[in-house]
Design a protein around this motif. Structure first.
Motif, PDB file in Angstrom:
ATOM      1  N   GLU A 131      10.809  12.873 -11.655  1.00  0.00           N
ATOM      2  CA  GLU A 131      10.137  13.958 -12.189  1.00  0.00           C
ATOM      3  C   GLU A 131      11.211  14.793 -13.123  1.00  0.00           C
ATOM      4  O   GLU A 131      12.388  15.291 -12.592  1.00  0.00           O
ATOM      5  N   ASP A 132      10.838  15.031 -14.414  1.00  0.00           N
ATOM      6  CA  ASP A 132      11.617  16.023 -15.320  1.00  0.00           C
ATOM      7  C   ASP A 132      11.339  17.419 -14.900  1.00  0.00           C
ATOM      8  O   ASP A 132      10.210  17.851 -14.708  1.00  0.00           O
ATOM      9  N   ALA A 148       5.324  13.741 -16.619  1.00  0.00           N
ATOM     10  CA  ALA A 148       4.573  14.002 -15.183  1.00  0.00           C
ATOM     11  C   ALA A 148       5.724  12.927 -14.382  1.00  0.00           C
ATOM     12  O   ALA A 148       6.134  12.159 -14.870  1.00  0.00           O
ATOM     13  N   PRO A 149       5.516  13.386 -12.906  1.00  0.00           N
ATOM     14  CA  PRO A 149       6.095  12.608 -12.086  1.00  0.00           C
ATOM     15  C   PRO A 149       5.683  10.840 -12.132  1.00  0.00           C
ATOM     16  O   PRO A 149       4.508  10.886 -12.671  1.00  0.00           O
TER      17      PRO A 149
END
Length: 168
Positions: A131-132, A148-149
């Motif tokens: 995840e960012d 998104a994850p």
């Protein structure tokens, strides 16, 4: 003042001006070209193992396409770039955070393209996810920016700043 003294002062000023511009260009070039080679400290909380022989070098892979993901669970991340850290394996536990901050599990203080707290890799129901965390320059998986994850598969390439990792 004599003409010869004025000429000497004029050439000295011109030389100092050229030295100033050379120094400015050197400073800009060193910022643009990235971090200097050196080993960043790896916190004691991470499990790092020696380079593995089955991790193929980047030159043996096709440069245009990322490798196709293999099925199976991801157990570690292997550093492909930068060259000074190539082959370092990071075992995946519950959660790993990447960033420049000292509180991150993997701290990369010398990479200016990495945010203070950039991304996290975590285990969700047996699946390894990435995840960012709102980074400025983004986190990329197989050359695609993630928003998104995303579940990681073996062979996926992750780019965080100038660091490239492969899920293995």
């Amino acid at each position: 003042m004599t003409d010869s003294l004025l000429n000497i002062l004029k050439y000295a000023l011109l030389a100092l001006l050229y030295l100033f511009f050379a120094r400015v260009l050197w400073a800009v070039w060193s910022e643009v070209s990235g971090p200097r080679p050196g080993k960043a400290p790896v916190p004691a909380s991470t499990h790092v193992v020696a380079p593995t022989p089955h991790a193929a070098p980047v030159s043996q892979r096709s440069a245009g396409k990322p490798p196709k993901g293999k099925r199976g669970s991801v157990a570690r991340l292997i550093v492909l770039e930068p060259k000074v850290r190539k082959g370092t394996a990071i075992r995946l536990a519950n959660e790993i955070t990447f960033g420049r901050a000292a509180g991150c599990t993997i701290s990369v203080p010398d990479d200016t393209f990495v945010s203070q707290v950039h991304a996290r890799v975590f285990n969700e129901n047996g699946n390894i996810m990435i995840e960012d965390l709102g980074s400025t320059n983004g986190t990329y998986v197989n050359a695609n920016r993630i928003t998104a994850p995303l579940m990681l598969n073996k062979g996926d390439r992750i780019q965080i700043g100038s660091t490239v990792l492969e899920a293995g």
